[in-house]
Every structure is written in structure tokens, then in C-alpha cells.
Design a protein around this motif. Sequence first.
Motif, PDB file in Angstrom:
ATOM      1  N   ARG A 101       0.979  -1.344  -0.284  1.00 42.53           N
ATOM      2  CA  ARG A 101       0.056   0.062   0.132  1.00 42.53           C
ATOM      3  C   ARG A 101       0.824   1.226   0.049  1.00 42.53           C
ATOM      4  NH1 ARG A 101      -2.768   1.460   5.396  1.00 42.53           N
ATOM      5  NH2 ARG A 101      -0.856   1.777   5.837  1.00 42.53           N
ATOM      6  N   ASN A 119       3.916   1.609  -0.881  1.00 41.19           N
ATOM      7  CA  ASN A 119       4.857   1.742  -2.155  1.00 41.19           C
ATOM      8  C   ASN A 119       3.875   2.187  -3.405  1.00 41.19           C
ATOM      9  OD1 ASN A 119       7.216   1.045  -0.863  1.00 41.19           O
ATOM     10  ND2 ASN A 119       7.131  -1.098  -1.784  1.00 41.19           N
ATOM     11  N   LEU A 120       2.626   1.695  -3.180  1.00 43.87           N
ATOM     12  CA  LEU A 120       1.790   2.222  -4.328  1.00 43.87           C
ATOM     13  C   LEU A 120       1.630   3.637  -4.449  1.00 43.87           C
ATOM     14  CD1 LEU A 120      -0.901  -0.711  -4.756  1.00 43.87           C
ATOM     15  CD2 LEU A 120       0.992   0.195  -6.585  1.00 43.87           C
ATOM     16  N   ALA A 121       1.557   4.165  -3.194  1.00 49.06           N
ATOM     17  CA  ALA A 121       1.210   5.676  -2.823  1.00 49.06           C
ATOM     18  C   ALA A 121       2.536   6.429  -3.356  1.00 49.06           C
ATOM     19  CB  ALA A 121       0.869   5.795  -1.538  1.00 49.06           C
ATOM     20  N   ASP A 181       5.457   8.091  -5.711  1.00 55.09           N
ATOM     21  CA  ASP A 181       5.697   8.721  -7.230  1.00 55.09           C
ATOM     22  C   ASP A 181       6.787   7.728  -7.806  1.00 55.09           C
ATOM     23  OD1 ASP A 181       3.888  10.551  -6.639  1.00 55.09           O
ATOM     24  OD2 ASP A 181       5.375  12.108  -6.010  1.00 55.09           O
ATOM     25  N   SER A 182       7.222   6.905  -7.075  1.00 50.35           N
ATOM     26  CA  SER A 182       8.542   6.450  -7.921  1.00 50.35           C
ATOM     27  C   SER A 182       7.818   5.225  -8.679  1.00 50.35           C
ATOM     28  CB  SER A 182       9.589   5.755  -6.855  1.00 50.35           C
ATOM     29  OG  SER A 182      10.326   4.848  -7.607  1.00 50.35           O
ATOM     30  N   ALA A 183       8.074   5.047  -9.906  1.00 47.64           N
ATOM     31  CA  ALA A 183       7.505   3.939 -11.015  1.00 47.64           C
ATOM     32  C   ALA A 183       8.365   2.486 -10.461  1.00 47.64           C
ATOM     33  CB  ALA A 183       7.992   4.270 -12.360  1.00 47.64           C
ATOM     34  N   GLN A 219       9.224   1.699  -7.267  1.00 47.94           N
ATOM     35  CA  GLN A 219       8.426   1.234  -6.103  1.00 47.94           C
ATOM     36  C   GLN A 219       7.145   0.703  -6.592  1.00 47.94           C
ATOM     37  OE1 GLN A 219       9.820   0.843  -3.081  1.00 47.94           O
ATOM     38  NE2 GLN A 219      11.894   1.606  -3.498  1.00 47.94           N
ATOM     39  N   GLN A 220       6.594   1.276  -7.212  1.00 54.26           N
ATOM     40  CA  GLN A 220       4.969   0.841  -7.897  1.00 54.26           C
ATOM     41  C   GLN A 220       5.200  -0.325  -8.530  1.00 54.26           C
ATOM     42  OE1 GLN A 220       3.198   3.962  -9.901  1.00 54.26           O
ATOM     43  NE2 GLN A 220       2.754   5.327  -8.086  1.00 54.26           N
ATOM     44  N   ALA A 227       5.696  -3.109  -5.870  1.00 52.83           N
ATOM     45  CA  ALA A 227       4.605  -3.317  -5.194  1.00 52.83           C
ATOM     46  C   ALA A 227       3.603  -4.119  -5.955  1.00 52.83           C
ATOM     47  CB  ALA A 227       3.764  -2.104  -4.631  1.00 52.83           C
ATOM     48  N   LEU A 228       3.485  -3.840  -7.162  1.00 47.53           N
ATOM     49  CA  LEU A 228       2.360  -4.667  -8.078  1.00 47.53           C
ATOM     50  C   LEU A 228       2.970  -6.210  -8.001  1.00 47.53           C
ATOM     51  CD1 LEU A 228       1.628  -2.293 -10.898  1.00 47.53           C
ATOM     52  CD2 LEU A 228       0.125  -2.923  -8.895  1.00 47.53           C
ATOM     53  N   GLN A 281      -5.582   0.860  -7.736  1.00 49.13           N
ATOM     54  CA  GLN A 281      -4.373   1.577  -8.490  1.00 49.13           C
ATOM     55  C   GLN A 281      -4.899   2.871  -8.825  1.00 49.13           C
ATOM     56  OE1 GLN A 281      -3.319  -2.012 -11.176  1.00 49.13           O
ATOM     57  NE2 GLN A 281      -1.639  -0.630 -11.296  1.00 49.13           N
TER      58      GLN A 281
END
Length: 887
Positions: free
Chosen positions: A575, A577-579, A581-583, A585-586, A589-590, A610
Motif C-alpha cells: 500500500r 509503495n503504491l502511494a 511517485d516512484s515507478a 517502487q510501484q 508493489a505490483l 491503483q
Amino acid sequence: LKNSYVRLICSLFALIIFVYFFIDNIFYVQTQAHYHNEEALAGFIGVFFGSIGLISLLARLFLSGRLISRHGVAGGVLAAPIVLTAGVGLMAIAETFSSYVVVLFWLAAATKLFSLVLLEATDHPVVNILYQPLQAARRTQAQTLVEGIVYPLAIGLAGLGLALFSALLGPDSLGLKFVLLLVLAIWIATAMAMGRAYPKALREALVKRRLSGEVLSLEDGSSMDVLRQALHNPHPGVAVYALNTLKANAPERLSGMLPELLSHPAPEVRQEALGAVEWLGLTAALDTVKQTVRTEKLLVVRAVALRVLAAIGRAEVMEEVYSYLEHPNVQVRLGAATGLLRHAEPDMAQRAEEKLFEYALSPIPAERILAAEVCAEVPDYDLHQLLGRLLQDEDVQVRRVALAAAGKAKYPQLWAEVVDSVTSPTVRAAAAAGLVSGGDAALPAIEVAFARPDQERETLVRLAHVLGRIGGPQAEALLLTQLHHPHELVRTRIIEALDQSGYQAGDDGQHLIYPQIRREAECAARYLANLADLGDDPAVSLLAGAFAHQLAQTQTRLWLLLSFVHDRHTVLRVRDNLALDSAEQQAYALELVDTLLASELKRIVLPALQAPFPSRSRQSSRTASRQSDLYRTQCLHQTLMGANGQLSAWTKACAVYTVGRLSAKDLCEPVTIALSAPDPLVREAAAWTLFRLDEDMYDGHISALRADPCPRVVQAAQQLERARNGDQRMLSTIEKVITLKTVDIFAGTPDEILVEVASLLQEVELLAGEAVFEKGDRGDCLYIIVDGEVRVHDAQRTLNHLGEGDVFGEMALLDAEPRVASVTAVRDTLLLRLDQEPFYELMEDRIEVARGIIKVLSQHLRGRVRDLNDLRARLETLESQPAVEPA
């Protein structure tokens, strides 16, 4: 190893192991020299080590405790090296000046015996004591360091040392003995340093109060000396902490110290010592306690002394204690009444109970509060009828104290009344705290409240929060029965309460969680579609914000539900990491989500988590505007006609308000239906919107509005009538909320909570030249300028001009002090006033409002610091400039 005390412990342990292996080597050398026959050698070693266990046990029983108790840690750590030094020294002398192998052999055997026995009987217990001053986390680290690193390292160094010295000094043991004497000297020096460091470390631990919850060994005299000194520390916190440490670890040693503590200069220590006397039932302190009752000047301490006197004095002092029920000080009477009801014989207790009923019927609120406090102190004495009367008291403070007492006393007859009090704004915080104090005993009454079909939403929200604070399997089971509650806000609080309780679903709970995850994902999809339909027109921004807030709440529920059935730490990390701005980190997370969720669940959950604001594709730019209006109208219609409970009252009210802003007359029918909505906020918004859209249609419902059971709706009807006549400008609750959002204090507060703040606002209309307040007036409210202009001035000197949207007097809302300036209306002005007392009640119950206050105060403080820094910089600049001499 940054801590010098830990370094000492590690050094001491390393030396002990090092010496142990050296002595082993010397012992075996001398044994082999004496016993040439291998069978005789094996027999001797077997008998020798077989007797070690029995001798060690006897030493532990008769030597260890006495040595440590009499000489403390210093004596304990010095005993082994001193005895071993003597033994090794005698061996060295014997081998140097005597040729008798048998003498040398028995000295080696005795030294080996002493090394084993002393290490077992003194060093090991003392080393365990040495860990006590360390914090729990550091203690674990130190023990791990000693056992995992120092122990094997010392063994390795001892082996290398033996090999090296044997090679240099030869196979005989004389040279090794002199090396060992040097190592023993280092051991003695280290032990002496440790003996000095331990009391200092223990004193520091007591001063910093970091021994709470630890089981301490207080057999050594040095520990007891440190605690005795701490009991007489002039700082009351240290003395009380030492007292509680003794009470928890060595209560048998405390009794002799308590009478002396009753004369401690700090009242907190005297009070705590009295409590310990009562807890121990220390009748030997009776005369001292009597003296305290008669001479103690601080009445709070005298009250405790009276209670203790009744506990240890019994029948012989009860009349004296009873006489204090007429004392003018309420606290003294509380101590006397509590002591009598707890410890007196039945006839005397009956007399005290009658006196207590007199207090409960007294016209003086302080005496009724006293009666409630006594009920809390004697839960085993049945006073539920008296407490039930006080729960209905007209004085708010009496009711608050009575609710707290009901939580402590846990009378089953009163739980329903405590639950009902949760609905009262003036006492709901006290009622919630009382239920939390009641714990599992309050759960049946809470369950009944949840089962009522007509129960108010706000009550359910607060009860869910209470269940989260109570925690435990029973509270979690009750929360799970409400997991599918139709109202979103209630459901959010229930899921948050489960998280607060630390709930983790087992096999029997997962069948409840997974269906709810699917429902929440479907709910989020609806909000995403609504946001796309509304578009980005400023006229719908308030409703879009309401839908975005509900989407965020749904996403919060989804994350928490997922954390119930998967590893909590992993889910919450996803949660967070999805928040970001880093692509990168997102993406990470996915990947984690992909490994956590089943494919069917991923398909419905991932879109909900998302993208917060999706865009609906349009067929062409020429038709986009028309389709946008169509989507928006459909969205508004569905929102207004949706089932009650699926959307929050604030969202429905915003939808009604948006219809008015868009002048969407084709939606008059849904607005008319909203006039009969269950929530007053929606009905009020519908009245204002219908008045703006179609006054004739509004007139057809005016009689129903005037007869509405909610004062807010009736007041709205009256305001609309005055507005029609052009008397004055009036604001709806939604407009007040919009105004509050411009105030720094409330900028971060959710709109739904601002509705409560808006209900506390009073409209103030001023004519030009009329004063708002004068300098020196008591300040207890803030003002928000809705329309107009005011002048802030000191006498005739103007300090500032404020206009629409500005706020003044906010500091007076927090601290009622005289106004430092006057404020006067420059032209006709409409203000909103928020008074201190109702705001305090709201802040006590709403943490978001308190956060807003803290944020504003922090900003004020930073602003003043910046001003000071700027002023200092200017002064330094001026001082650095060369002085200009006069021409």
C-alpha cells in the motif's frame, strides 16, 4: 559494544572462559604426571568430575546466596579470581621450591575443583545479575553477543594461547602458571571495575525508569543498597520507581522500609508508600499511619492515609475514620468512605453507605461527584442503584464521573445506560471510556445495541471504535458479525477496529473476509465510474471531493481486509509503495500483489487500488460536451435516488447542493424525494436547493419543513423565509463547511467532521462601525468573515484590515485571555462565531480537529522563529556596517 558497561560484561566473561581452559590444561598435566597408569587416571577423573555436581549444588545452596547477599556483586565477581589466584600461586611456589609431585597434584586438583565450583556457584549467578540494569532490547543483544561471539572467541583465544605458551615455555606447566597469574590479575582488575560500574548502572536505570516489567534478582547486597538509596532520592519519580520495583520483585524486603518512607519530603512518595502499606497489610506501620492522618498537611495524602488506616487498623480505628466523613475537603471524605466500605464491619459499612446516599442527593455537585468516585473505588460493594441515579444527573460533570465509575465498577445493571450515553454529545467520550474500562463485561450490552434495527449510525461508529479498543477474541467476534453492515462509515470503523485489535483471520474467518473484499472492490468501481462521469467542472467539485473521499475510505477498507488474510506487514508495505511517485517502487508493489492474490481476486481488486481518477473515453470531441452533461446528470440522478446507507449523508447532501449549483431543474423530483431522507443534513440541503430551483414547488412542502423533528431543518426553513423577504443573508450547513475549509485550523479535517463544526457556528451580523469586541474583553471564540470587512485597531491606531475568508481570534479559542486589540466592522459584515466550550467538546472527541490545531500552532511557532531569525540577520548586518561619522 558502544556501551562501556556492556564492554565490561563481555571482558569479564571472556576472562572467565580463558582462565577456565588454562586451569583445565594445568590440571590434566599434573594429573598425568601423578597417575602413570591410564586406568587409574580414568578412574580418578571419573570420581573427580562425578563429585563436582554434588559439591556445586551444596555451594549454590550454602555459599552463593550468602556471599552475594552479604558482599554484593563486587564480592561475587571477586571471589573466584581471588581464590584461584591463591591456588595457582601456591602451585607455582610448590613447583618452584618442592620436588614432591603429590603436593603439586593435590594443589592442582583443589584449584580445578575451586574453579568449577566457584564458577558455577558465584560467577554464573553474578553475571546474570549484571545484565539487569540494561534495557530489555540491549540485554538481549548483550547476551547474544556474549554467548554467540565472546564465548567461542574466548575458547579459540585460550586454545591459541595454550599452544603458543606451550611451544615457548615447554611442556611443563610452571611457565603456564605464571602466565595464568597475569591473566588472573587482569580478571581481578576487571572484576573490581565491574563491581564499581554495576551500582552506577543500576542507579542510572532507576533514574531513567527502564526496569518496568522486568523480573529482577535482588539477592545481592549492592542491588539492595542502590534501591535503598533510590528510595530516598529527592526526585519523587525515582523514589516511586524504586518503590514499585521492590514491590514487584522483593515485597518481603519492602516492609521494613515503608514506615520511614511515610516521612519522605515528596508527597507522591508518601502516597505510594501508603498504598504499599495497604497492599502488604502492614499492621506494624499502624502508629505511623495514624500519625500521618493527624499531621499530614497535604489533603490528598491524608485521604490515602485514612483509607490505609481503615485497612490495617480494623475495628479499633473505624470511629475515627468515620468522623472524617464530615471533613470539609472532598478528597479526605473520599478516602474515609472508601476505607470504610472496603474494610469496615457490616454495621459501620452500612452507616458509611447511608452517608454516601446523602452525598448523592446533595444539591452540591461536588458531593455528588464524590459519591460517584466512591462507587468507582469499591466495585465489590453493590452500589448500582446509587450510581444509576448519578448517571441521570442534570450536571454534565457528575454524569461524566459516574460513567467512569460505571466502567470500573462493572455493574451489569448499568451497561445498557452507559451504551445509551454514547449518543449524548456532552458525555459520549466519557461513556466510551467507561465501556473500554469495562472490557469484556460490557460486550453483551454493546451486542444488544448493534442488534437494534433503529440504532443511530453515529452510535454504531462509536461503539465500533470502543470494540477496537477493548480488543480480544470476543470483541473481534462481535465486530465480524457486523462486517457486512450496509452503511459505509460504520463498516469502515468496524474494519479499522478489527485492525486496531490486531485481528488475523484463521481458516474459520476467511470465508467472511473474501466475500467482503469482493463487495468493497465493486463499491470502489462504482465510485471510480461516478468520478469519471462528473468530470472536472468546478460546479461539481464538492461532490467529486465527496466521492473521492468515499473511494479513499473504500481503498482503506480493502487494504485492511487484505491484511487480515495475508501477511500484514507485506500488504501495508505494498500500500505504501503504491502511494509513492516512484515507478520502480510501484512496480515492486505490483509484483508483491501478483504473488499474494489469486488471479480472480487480482482482476477485481487491482483496478480499485491503483487508479483514483480514471477517464472515460469519448467518441469524438464534438459530442464530448453533450455526453459529459448526460453522464453528469445520470450520476446525480443515481446518487440522489440511491438506497440510503450505500452513500454517506455528506455525499448525498453534496449531490443535492450540486443540483442547485448547476440549476438542474430536470432533477427537481429527486430533490423533492430527498426532503424525506432520514438524515437531517440531506433534508436541509434539499430545502435550500428546492427553494433556489422552484419556489412554487418549495412552497408545497413548507409546512412539512416547519414540522420537521430536527431543529436544523426547521431553522433552515425559517432562514429561507427571511431570505425571501430580503432581511439578511443566511448560510446553509454546506456553505458553512465550504467556509470552514478556508480556515487553516480545519484545512485538513474531513468534510463529514466539518459538518459537526458547522453545527456549532453562530451567525453574527454587524452594521458598519459596530464593534465585534473591545481590547481587554475576555476572548473565548474565533470569528470567520463571510462577507464584509473589519478593522483591527488599538485605540485610534489601525493594526490591520481583514476581509472575506479571513479569521481572527483563533488563539482565544484555545486559551481564554483578554483581547489585545479591538475589532470593528468597516462596513456591513456577516461573521461566523465558534465558541470555546462546544469546540473543546468536539476536539475531545475528534482527533482530526486536534491535529488541525497542532498544525496551526506549529505554523505560528515556525513563523515567529523565522521572524526572529530575520530580525537577528538584519541586526548583524547593521552591526557589521562601518559607522558613518557626522560631517
